[in-house]
Design an enzyme around this catalytic site. Structure first.
Site, PDB file in Angstrom:
ATOM      1  N   GLU A   1     -11.029   1.044  -1.650  1.00  0.00           N
ATOM      2  CA  GLU A   1     -10.118  -0.029  -1.260  1.00  0.00           C
ATOM      3  C   GLU A   1     -10.834  -1.222  -0.640  1.00  0.00           C
ATOM      4  O   GLU A   1     -10.908  -1.351   0.566  1.00  0.00           O
ATOM      5  CB  GLU A   1      -9.025   0.496  -0.312  1.00  0.00           C
ATOM      6  CG  GLU A   1      -9.500   1.356   0.837  1.00  0.00           C
ATOM      7  CD  GLU A   1      -8.315   1.905   1.631  1.00  0.00           C
ATOM      8  OE1 GLU A   1      -7.422   1.131   1.994  1.00  0.00           O
ATOM      9  OE2 GLU A   1      -8.287   3.125   1.883  1.00  0.00           O
TER      10      GLU A   1
ATOM     11  N   HIS B   1     -12.162   6.268   1.232  1.00  0.00           N
ATOM     12  CA  HIS B   1     -12.188   7.587   1.868  1.00  0.00           C
ATOM     13  C   HIS B   1     -11.957   8.712   0.875  1.00  0.00           C
ATOM     14  O   HIS B   1     -11.309   8.535  -0.152  1.00  0.00           O
ATOM     15  CB  HIS B   1     -11.107   7.648   2.951  1.00  0.00           C
ATOM     16  CG  HIS B   1      -9.753   7.185   2.471  1.00  0.00           C
ATOM     17  ND1 HIS B   1      -8.794   8.045   2.018  1.00  0.00           N
ATOM     18  CD2 HIS B   1      -9.228   5.940   2.315  1.00  0.00           C
ATOM     19  CE1 HIS B   1      -7.727   7.348   1.629  1.00  0.00           C
ATOM     20  NE2 HIS B   1      -7.966   6.057   1.791  1.00  0.00           N
TER      21      HIS B   1
ATOM     22  N   ASP C   1       0.863  -1.189   0.000  1.00  0.00           N
ATOM     23  CA  ASP C   1       0.000   0.000   0.000  1.00  0.00           C
ATOM     24  C   ASP C   1       0.895   1.232   0.000  1.00  0.00           C
ATOM     25  O   ASP C   1       1.662   1.449   0.937  1.00  0.00           O
ATOM     26  CB  ASP C   1      -0.909  -0.045   1.234  1.00  0.00           C
ATOM     27  CG  ASP C   1      -1.992   1.024   1.207  1.00  0.00           C
ATOM     28  OD1 ASP C   1      -1.895   1.982   0.406  1.00  0.00           O
ATOM     29  OD2 ASP C   1      -2.941   0.915   2.012  1.00  0.00           O
TER      30      ASP C   1
ATOM     31  N   HIS D   1      -7.256  11.028   5.030  1.00  0.00           N
ATOM     32  CA  HIS D   1      -8.657  10.653   5.263  1.00  0.00           C
ATOM     33  C   HIS D   1      -9.400  11.921   5.638  1.00  0.00           C
ATOM     34  O   HIS D   1      -9.118  12.522   6.662  1.00  0.00           O
ATOM     35  CB  HIS D   1      -8.788   9.621   6.394  1.00  0.00           C
ATOM     36  CG  HIS D   1      -8.242   8.285   6.017  1.00  0.00           C
ATOM     37  ND1 HIS D   1      -8.143   7.246   6.898  1.00  0.00           N
ATOM     38  CD2 HIS D   1      -7.758   7.798   4.868  1.00  0.00           C
ATOM     39  CE1 HIS D   1      -7.617   6.185   6.304  1.00  0.00           C
ATOM     40  NE2 HIS D   1      -7.378   6.509   5.061  1.00  0.00           N
TER      41      HIS D   1
ATOM     42  N   ASP E   1      -3.288   7.280  -3.583  1.00  0.00           N
ATOM     43  CA  ASP E   1      -3.237   6.222  -2.565  1.00  0.00           C
ATOM     44  C   ASP E   1      -3.610   4.930  -3.297  1.00  0.00           C
ATOM     45  O   ASP E   1      -4.700   4.841  -3.859  1.00  0.00           O
ATOM     46  CB  ASP E   1      -4.258   6.591  -1.474  1.00  0.00           C
ATOM     47  CG  ASP E   1      -4.348   5.582  -0.347  1.00  0.00           C
ATOM     48  OD1 ASP E   1      -3.519   4.651  -0.294  1.00  0.00           O
ATOM     49  OD2 ASP E   1      -5.263   5.741   0.498  1.00  0.00           O
TER      50      ASP E   1
ATOM     51  N   GLU F   1      -6.510  -1.235  -4.221  1.00  0.00           N
ATOM     52  CA  GLU F   1      -6.887   0.169  -4.024  1.00  0.00           C
ATOM     53  C   GLU F   1      -6.428   1.039  -5.184  1.00  0.00           C
ATOM     54  O   GLU F   1      -5.332   0.846  -5.709  1.00  0.00           O
ATOM     55  CB  GLU F   1      -6.244   0.693  -2.732  1.00  0.00           C
ATOM     56  CG  GLU F   1      -6.572   2.152  -2.435  1.00  0.00           C
ATOM     57  CD  GLU F   1      -6.014   2.631  -1.093  1.00  0.00           C
ATOM     58  OE1 GLU F   1      -4.961   2.118  -0.667  1.00  0.00           O
ATOM     59  OE2 GLU F   1      -6.631   3.536  -0.509  1.00  0.00           O
TER      60      GLU F   1
HETATM   61 MN    MN Z   1      -6.598   4.443   1.397  1.00  0.00          MN
HETATM   62 MN    MN Z   2      -3.755   2.916   0.831  1.00  0.00          MN
END
Ligand code: MN
Ligand code: MN
Length: 294
Positions: free
Chosen positions: A188, A156, A83, A164, A94, A280
């Protein structure tokens, strides 16, 4: 978002695509997680971005928030989630992929389930469906693969220097009729062969600034000033602070946490120790939907 801010988010996404491609070439069984994280973060900088948060390399039942410490000796294995985050002036991409490092059919199916759920959710988003509909699609896709979504981890909204912020996008069926407005979002899905819930485990060494209030120790103040300047409200890790200030700074981090200046995130572990796969991507909602990181 202003045109300039959108440009920054798109640029972060362009870097994200290249970093993802690069990361896939270096993630192999028995490579130290420390080496993988440092190479990914170095690549982000080489390509003109900054890490938006420490690279999370979470194995098996650890769903999220494992980043190697400065002296970490853990080797890549099992079902590994990679991630990563890139930002340009606080505008973030992200993105995550999962890999099977033990030649397991079950791992591969879990990964496929999370990838399919992400793909189906993005289709729903492009068709301007409600948040309820998006959650339902994710849950149904994962359940159709005979796995469970993790119910207390969500997608998010993101904002400038805020990973976030605003809306959360549930990975399960719900009756929220709201549709996504202009903005930047990450979606995600997590698929597990466990119960589908996470609990908060050990401290992760990942922190974020909580309060810039005064602290008496000079060493701690110096570290806090650096954090506020360099990371603002984005997450960072003890490994980065040790690199900048040496091992002594671990004590400063402890003081800053105790004084309420920093928040430390816990590792997130699947409650029944089931294996977890995650996929994600980041997308920009504008007149049209652009998946920035794919
Ligand atoms: Mn995320
Ligand atoms: Mn992430």
């Amino acid at each position: 978002m202003t045109p300039k801010e959108k440009q920054n988010a798109l640029k972060a996404g362009e870097i994200a695509k290249k970093v993802k491609e690069y990361a896939r070439t270096i993630v192999k069984k028995d490579i130290p997680l420390l080496e993988i994280a440092e190479k990914i973060e170095k690549k982000i900088v080489e390509l003109g971005g900054k890490p938006a948060f420490p690279t999370n390399l979470s194995i098996n039942e650890i769903a999220a928030h494992y980043t190697p410490s400065y002296n970490d000796e853990t080797l890549a294995s099992g079902l590994l989630k990679v991630d990563m985050g890139v930002h340009i002036n606080g505008w973030i991409a992200d993105f995550t992929f999962s890999v099977d490092l033990e030649n397991s059919a079950e791992n591969k199916k879990l990964i496929e389930a999370s990838e399919k759920a992400l793909k189906n959710a993005l289709e729903k988003i492009k068709q301007k469906n409600s948040l309820g509909e998006i959650g339902r699609t994710i849950q149904e896709t994962i359940e159709s693969c005979k796995f469970s979504p993790i119910v207390n981890l969500t997608g998010h909204e993101m904002n400038e220097y805020e990973l976030h912020s605003g809306l959360t996008i549930l990975n399960t069926e719900n009756d929220n009729p709201e549709k996504l407005k202009e903005g930047l979002y990450a979606i995600e899905p997590f698929a597990t062969n466990g119960n589908g819930k996470i609990y908060e485990g050990k401290p992760s060494g990942i922190y974020a600034l909580a309060d810039d209030k005064n602290i008496r120790s000079n060493d701690a103040r110096n570290v806090l000033d650096f954090i506020a300047e360099e990371y603002k409200t984005l997450p960072f890790c003890s490994r980065w602070i040790v690199k900048k200030f040496g091992i002594k700074s671990l004590f400063a981090l402890k003081q800053l946490e105790e004084n309420g200046n920093l928040h430390q995130y816990p590792q997130l572990i699947e409650i029944s120790k089931g294996k977890v796969a995650q996929s994600e991507d980041t997308f920009l909602v504008d007149d049209k939907i652009i998946v920035t990181s794919e």
